[in-house]
Design a protein around this motif. Structure first.
Motif, PDB file in Angstrom:
ATOM      1  N   LEU A 124       0.842  -1.192   0.000  1.00  0.00           N
ATOM      2  CA  LEU A 124       0.000   0.000   0.000  1.00  0.00           C
ATOM      3  C   LEU A 124       0.878   1.243   0.000  1.00  0.00           C
ATOM      4  CD1 LEU A 124      -2.593  -1.009   2.750  1.00  0.00           C
ATOM      5  CD2 LEU A 124      -2.936  -1.071   0.276  1.00  0.00           C
ATOM      6  N   VAL A 125       0.488   2.234  -0.784  1.00  0.00           N
ATOM      7  CA  VAL A 125       1.248   3.479  -0.839  1.00  0.00           C
ATOM      8  C   VAL A 125       0.287   4.652  -0.918  1.00  0.00           C
ATOM      9  CG1 VAL A 125       1.455   3.302  -3.365  1.00  0.00           C
ATOM     10  CG2 VAL A 125       3.060   4.749  -2.086  1.00  0.00           C
ATOM     11  N   ASP A 126       0.612   5.724  -0.220  1.00  0.00           N
ATOM     12  CA  ASP A 126      -0.103   6.985  -0.362  1.00  0.00           C
ATOM     13  C   ASP A 126       0.915   8.105  -0.269  1.00  0.00           C
ATOM     14  OD1 ASP A 126       0.216   7.652   2.515  1.00  0.00           O
ATOM     15  OD2 ASP A 126      -1.269   6.067   2.817  1.00  0.00           O
ATOM     16  N   ASP A 127       0.462   9.329  -0.140  1.00  0.00           N
ATOM     17  CA  ASP A 127       1.402  10.452  -0.155  1.00  0.00           C
ATOM     18  C   ASP A 127       2.312  10.489   1.070  1.00  0.00           C
ATOM     19  OD1 ASP A 127       0.390  11.271  -2.548  1.00  0.00           O
ATOM     20  OD2 ASP A 127      -0.922  12.815  -1.711  1.00  0.00           O
ATOM     21  N   GLU A 128       1.909   9.851   2.155  1.00  0.00           N
ATOM     22  CA  GLU A 128       2.678   9.942   3.394  1.00  0.00           C
ATOM     23  C   GLU A 128       3.340   8.637   3.802  1.00  0.00           C
ATOM     24  OE1 GLU A 128       0.049  11.445   6.357  1.00  0.00           O
ATOM     25  OE2 GLU A 128      -0.162  13.411   5.403  1.00  0.00           O
ATOM     26  N   LEU A 129       2.704   7.503   3.555  1.00  0.00           N
ATOM     27  CA  LEU A 129       3.187   6.231   4.078  1.00  0.00           C
ATOM     28  C   LEU A 129       3.276   5.173   2.986  1.00  0.00           C
ATOM     29  CD1 LEU A 129       1.008   6.048   7.331  1.00  0.00           C
ATOM     30  CD2 LEU A 129       3.402   6.770   7.176  1.00  0.00           C
ATOM     31  N   VAL A 130       4.149   4.195   3.242  1.00  0.00           N
ATOM     32  CA  VAL A 130       4.268   3.002   2.402  1.00  0.00           C
ATOM     33  C   VAL A 130       4.247   1.809   3.346  1.00  0.00           C
ATOM     34  CG1 VAL A 130       5.721   1.717   0.793  1.00  0.00           C
ATOM     35  CG2 VAL A 130       5.614   4.223   0.661  1.00  0.00           C
ATOM     36  N   SER A 131       3.533   0.742   2.963  1.00  0.00           N
ATOM     37  CA  SER A 131       3.482  -0.429   3.834  1.00  0.00           C
ATOM     38  C   SER A 131       3.505  -1.707   3.014  1.00  0.00           C
ATOM     39  CB  SER A 131       2.233  -0.399   4.720  1.00  0.00           C
ATOM     40  OG  SER A 131       1.054  -0.412   3.938  1.00  0.00           O
ATOM     41  N   VAL A 132       3.988  -2.771   3.666  1.00  0.00           N
ATOM     42  CA  VAL A 132       3.880  -4.118   3.127  1.00  0.00           C
ATOM     43  C   VAL A 132       3.223  -4.985   4.194  1.00  0.00           C
ATOM     44  CG1 VAL A 132       5.858  -3.898   1.579  1.00  0.00           C
ATOM     45  CG2 VAL A 132       6.208  -4.724   3.910  1.00  0.00           C
ATOM     46  N   GLY A 133       2.415  -5.964   3.754  1.00  0.00           N
ATOM     47  CA  GLY A 133       1.699  -6.793   4.703  1.00  0.00           C
ATOM     48  C   GLY A 133       0.506  -6.067   5.289  1.00  0.00           C
TER      49      GLY A 133
ATOM     50  N   GLY B 262      -2.256  -6.061   9.132  1.00  0.00           N
ATOM     51  CA  GLY B 262      -2.497  -6.556  10.480  1.00  0.00           C
ATOM     52  C   GLY B 262      -1.201  -6.772  11.235  1.00  0.00           C
ATOM     53  N   PRO B 263      -1.065  -7.857  11.998  1.00  0.00           N
ATOM     54  CA  PRO B 263       0.169  -8.100  12.766  1.00  0.00           C
ATOM     55  C   PRO B 263       1.413  -8.219  11.887  1.00  0.00           C
ATOM     56  CG  PRO B 263      -1.605  -9.515  13.542  1.00  0.00           C
ATOM     57  CD  PRO B 263      -2.102  -8.871  12.286  1.00  0.00           C
ATOM     58  N   GLY B 264       1.208  -8.551  10.612  1.00  0.00           N
ATOM     59  CA  GLY B 264       2.348  -8.710   9.708  1.00  0.00           C
ATOM     60  C   GLY B 264       2.687  -7.476   8.909  1.00  0.00           C
ATOM     61  N   VAL B 265       2.167  -6.319   9.301  1.00  0.00           N
ATOM     62  CA  VAL B 265       2.403  -5.105   8.535  1.00  0.00           C
ATOM     63  C   VAL B 265       3.720  -4.448   8.929  1.00  0.00           C
ATOM     64  CG1 VAL B 265       1.303  -3.419  10.102  1.00  0.00           C
ATOM     65  CG2 VAL B 265       1.214  -3.058   7.625  1.00  0.00           C
ATOM     66  N   ARG B 266       4.354  -3.813   7.983  1.00  0.00           N
ATOM     67  CA  ARG B 266       5.510  -2.950   8.221  1.00  0.00           C
ATOM     68  C   ARG B 266       5.256  -1.650   7.481  1.00  0.00           C
ATOM     69  NH1 ARG B 266       5.493  -6.379  11.159  1.00  0.00           N
ATOM     70  NH2 ARG B 266       7.100  -7.885  11.778  1.00  0.00           N
ATOM     71  N   VAL B 267       5.381  -0.531   8.188  1.00  0.00           N
ATOM     72  CA  VAL B 267       5.001   0.773   7.643  1.00  0.00           C
ATOM     73  C   VAL B 267       6.169   1.740   7.772  1.00  0.00           C
ATOM     74  CG1 VAL B 267       3.287   2.626   7.719  1.00  0.00           C
ATOM     75  CG2 VAL B 267       2.641   0.330   8.470  1.00  0.00           C
ATOM     76  N   TRP B 268       6.392   2.555   6.714  1.00  0.00           N
ATOM     77  CA  TRP B 268       7.455   3.558   6.735  1.00  0.00           C
ATOM     78  C   TRP B 268       6.938   4.874   6.169  1.00  0.00           C
ATOM     79  CZ3 TRP B 268       7.896  -1.226   4.272  1.00  0.00           C
ATOM     80  CH2 TRP B 268       8.701  -2.180   4.908  1.00  0.00           C
TER      81      TRP B 268
ATOM     82  N   GLY C  56     -13.656   4.019   1.388  1.00  0.00           N
ATOM     83  CA  GLY C  56     -12.784   4.152   0.233  1.00  0.00           C
ATOM     84  C   GLY C  56     -11.356   3.784   0.579  1.00  0.00           C
ATOM     85  N   PRO C  57     -10.396   4.128  -0.269  1.00  0.00           N
ATOM     86  CA  PRO C  57      -9.004   3.710  -0.072  1.00  0.00           C
ATOM     87  C   PRO C  57      -8.390   4.189   1.238  1.00  0.00           C
ATOM     88  CG  PRO C  57      -9.330   4.469  -2.320  1.00  0.00           C
ATOM     89  CD  PRO C  57     -10.586   4.804  -1.580  1.00  0.00           C
ATOM     90  N   MET C  58      -8.694   5.405   1.670  1.00  0.00           N
ATOM     91  CA  MET C  58      -8.091   5.917   2.896  1.00  0.00           C
ATOM     92  C   MET C  58      -8.489   5.065   4.095  1.00  0.00           C
ATOM     93  SD  MET C  58      -8.398   9.687   4.687  1.00  0.00           S
ATOM     94  CE  MET C  58      -7.851  10.504   3.201  1.00  0.00           C
ATOM     95  N   GLY C  59      -9.772   4.738   4.201  1.00  0.00           N
ATOM     96  CA  GLY C  59     -10.226   3.903   5.304  1.00  0.00           C
ATOM     97  C   GLY C  59      -9.616   2.516   5.246  1.00  0.00           C
ATOM     98  N   ALA C  60      -9.539   1.949   4.037  1.00  0.00           N
ATOM     99  CA  ALA C  60      -8.959   0.617   3.888  1.00  0.00           C
ATOM    100  C   ALA C  60      -7.512   0.598   4.372  1.00  0.00           C
ATOM    101  CB  ALA C  60      -9.043   0.175   2.430  1.00  0.00           C
ATOM    102  N   ARG C  61      -6.753   1.612   4.017  1.00  0.00           N
ATOM    103  CA  ARG C  61      -5.351   1.644   4.447  1.00  0.00           C
ATOM    104  C   ARG C  61      -5.243   1.762   5.964  1.00  0.00           C
ATOM    105  NH1 ARG C  61      -4.825   4.886  -0.401  1.00  0.00           N
ATOM    106  NH2 ARG C  61      -5.033   6.793   0.827  1.00  0.00           N
ATOM    107  N   LEU C  62      -6.109   2.565   6.572  1.00  0.00           N
ATOM    108  CA  LEU C  62      -6.078   2.697   8.030  1.00  0.00           C
ATOM    109  C   LEU C  62      -6.307   1.351   8.716  1.00  0.00           C
ATOM    110  CD1 LEU C  62      -8.074   5.999   8.740  1.00  0.00           C
ATOM    111  CD2 LEU C  62      -5.717   5.528   9.400  1.00  0.00           C
ATOM    112  N   ALA C  63      -7.322   0.620   8.266  1.00  0.00           N
ATOM    113  CA  ALA C  63      -7.648  -0.661   8.890  1.00  0.00           C
ATOM    114  C   ALA C  63      -6.564  -1.701   8.630  1.00  0.00           C
ATOM    115  CB  ALA C  63      -8.998  -1.155   8.380  1.00  0.00           C
TER     116      ALA C  63
END
Length: 578
Positions: free
Chosen positions: A137-146, A148-154, A224-231
């Motif tokens: 997942l990518v947006d203007d501020e964050l990038v993540s892989v995985g 839930g518990p397996g997520v890594r965010v930068w 929409g996409p913003m909510g999905a990324r938050l969850a």
């Protein structure tokens, strides 16, 4: 004069493809086919000039306009909008016989924009996540892989070298997408309730907000996409249950590039004429984007009772159908072939899965169905049960058993678990049905329920957001008229004018109600939903029914009804201000 209506990035799967890119919506004054052909030629030339030879072009034409899409690298989406606009400008100049702009200067400008946006680490993370089959997942501020518990965010500007990521700890949670014209929020809440009964912590997005377990991350429309990324980025999420509205798919594409189960509740005329979606076939194709991303082994859960899905979703695989009656053709065909599905038999919810048919529970034990009278909610329950059964084969969802389904369904209903959806109050002998019904299909689904409620007189409170055309507004009025009201209260929705002037939406509705035969004396117009409730209650007497369609101030409306109940309010007494 032909012009650009909207220019935007597409971050995920969308109506015209699965790759990221940029879209133009254009209004065309003239030959649409000729204009699209000119843009195609100019777009291919621009892509070659900037070195994006491997990118794709896609178009969709409609009366008076077109959608024009180019794909682009994930780290070049802002530049892609400029490339697309440059192609449009070049095509427009050619069609109008004007001298072309300096092609070399345009190419230099676009290449410079691409260089500024270029991000080797972003591409590498995307490619590594894709190779491992995990979410990116990518947006203007964050990038993540995985997830839930397996997520890594930068942070976007602090991405690691792909070799520094501990990929052994990156993983995904099950993902459920819920889309359709009506019933999305209720289905989302039902699936989440079953997940909780199964011992999972759901990350839920809907038009009401984002929550993980009992914690609310955001209030408002986050379907929409913003909510999905938050969850998905919350490490507490054990399963993602994501309401997925058409607007987000149109504007940005889907956030998650894959899902384990997708539910499509129905396809009905709503939000037509928005972003060039003018007909049910296109609307269906848009909602079916959520079906395209289902992983191998996953399921697409479809409503066999819905004519739209029966027409436009045939051939969708792997499909599992549900219906109120097992003899419904699409479901019957699937069951005869040994497939899965769900239906109602002798007022019992039945589930066919794995070659066996089992009873889940009687309708009378499921509060949300009102003993089966709320047939639209029976359909929502069937969708949720079918989805839960499809998820049960996943290791994380082994707890989604028949007993977990029954536990969740037996306690689901009313304001606590499903606020604003079919909530029936008795206030001093006056029935007040609060519902989100916001389009003709949704109102017509209420008819059977309303007809089953004994009432002396009926009053309907109705309004609409401003992003519907006059024909859609008139159809809404006709659907509300089928509820057979003696009085109609039209409400303004000040936060939802969406381009219309104050009063203009209600004016169209009022004219149609008068044409249908409503006496002018029985038509009332007010400025807010809370004022509409007060006016309705001041009119009511014991035995009457108010159908309160609530879209803007639901919390205040429900709060007022709760207060009246506590205080023992009776018709004729003052209604407290909200």
């Amino acid at each position: 004069m032909s012009r650009i209506v909207d220019s935007r990035r597409l971050n995920g799967p969308h109506l015209l493809g699965d790759r990221p890119g940029a879209a133009l919506d254009v209004a065309v004054d003239g030959d649409v086919g000729q204009t699209v052909a000119a843009w195609r030629q100019a777009a291919r030339r621009m892509l070659e000039l900037v070195g994006w030879d491997g990118e794709e072009i896609a178009t969709r034409s409609f009366e008076g306009g077109a959608s024009l899409v180019i794909t682009a690298p994930i780290d070049g989406l802002y530049a892609a909008t400029e490339v697309n606009e440059a192609a449009w400008n070049a095509a427009a100049a050619a069609l109008e016989g004007k001298p072309p702009s300096d092609e070399g200067a345009t190419a230099d400008r676009l290449r410079a924009a691409i260089v500024r946006e270029h991000d080797v680490r972003l591409r590498a993370l995307r490619d590594a996540a894709r190779a491992r089959g995990v979410l990116f997942l990518v947006d203007d501020e964050l990038v993540s892989v995985g997830s839930g518990p397996g997520v890594r965010v930068w942070p976007r500007g602090q991405l690691p070298d792909v070799r520094e990521v501990d990929w052994e700890r990156v993983g995904d949670v099950p993902i459920v997408l819920i889309t359709g014209s009506n019933g999305k929020t209720t289905c989302t809440r039902l699936v989440a309730a079953i997940a909780e009964a199964a011992g999972l912590t759901p990350g839920v997005t809907s038009t009401d907000g984002v929550r993980v377990g009992a914690d609310t991350l955001a209030d408002g429309d986050y379907a929409g996409p913003m909510g999905a990324r938050l969850a998905l980025r919350d490490p507490r999420t054990g399963i993602a249950v994501l309401e997925t509205a058409r607007g987000g798919i149109l504007r940005r594409g889907l956030a998650p590039g894959h899902a384990d189960v997708t539910i499509i509740t129905n396809i009905a005329a709503d939000h037509l004429d928005d972003f060039g979606v003018h007909d049910l076939a296109t609307l269906a194709a848009l909602k079916l984007v959520a079906a395209r991303v289902v992983r191998p082994g996953g399921r697409v859960v479809l409503n066999a009772d819905d004519p739209g899905l029966g027409t436009f979703a045939l051939g969708v695989a792997p499909a599992t159908w549900f219906a109120l009656d097992r003899a419904t053709p699409l479901l019957a065909t699937e069951l005869a072939a040994g497939g899965d599905g769900s239906f109602v038999e002798d007022s019992v919810i039945m589930l066919a899965t794995g070659g066996q048919t089992v009873a889940v529970m009687p309708l009378e034990a499921v509060p949300i169905t009102l003993r089966g009278a709320a047939t639209y909610n029976v359909s929502n329950v069937l969708a949720a049960v079918t989805a839960a059964a499809a998820l049960a084969h996943l290791p994380a969802c082994r707890g989604m058993t028949i007993s977990a389904m029954a536990e969740a369904l037996g306690t689901f209903g009313g304001v606590r678990t499903n606020p604003g959806r079919g909530n029936l109050y008795d206030v001093g002998g006056v029935g007040v049905l609060v519902d989100y019904g916001h389009n003709p299909h949704g109102l017509r689904a209420l008819t059977t329920l309303v007809d089953g409620i004994a009432a002396g007189r009926r009053l309907v409170v109705v309004g609409q957001a401003g992003d519907r055309g006059d024909d859609s507004l008139c159809d809404l009025a006709r659907a509300a008229w089928e509820l057979r009201p003696e009085r109609v209260v039209l409400k303004e929705l000040p936060t939802l004018y969406r381009g219309r002037t104050p009063g203009s939406t209600c004016a169209v509705l009022a004219a149609e109600f008068l044409r249908l035969g409503l006496p002018a004396a029985e038509l009332v117009q007010v400025d807010t939903e809370t004022e509409a409730l007060s006016v309705a209650l001041e009119w009511a007497r014991p035995g009457d029914l108010i159908v309160m369609l609530t879209h803007e101030d639901r919390a205040a409306v429900l709060g007022t009804l709760d207060q009246l109940g506590r205080e023992g309010w009776r018709p004729g007494a003052p209604v407290p201000a909200s």
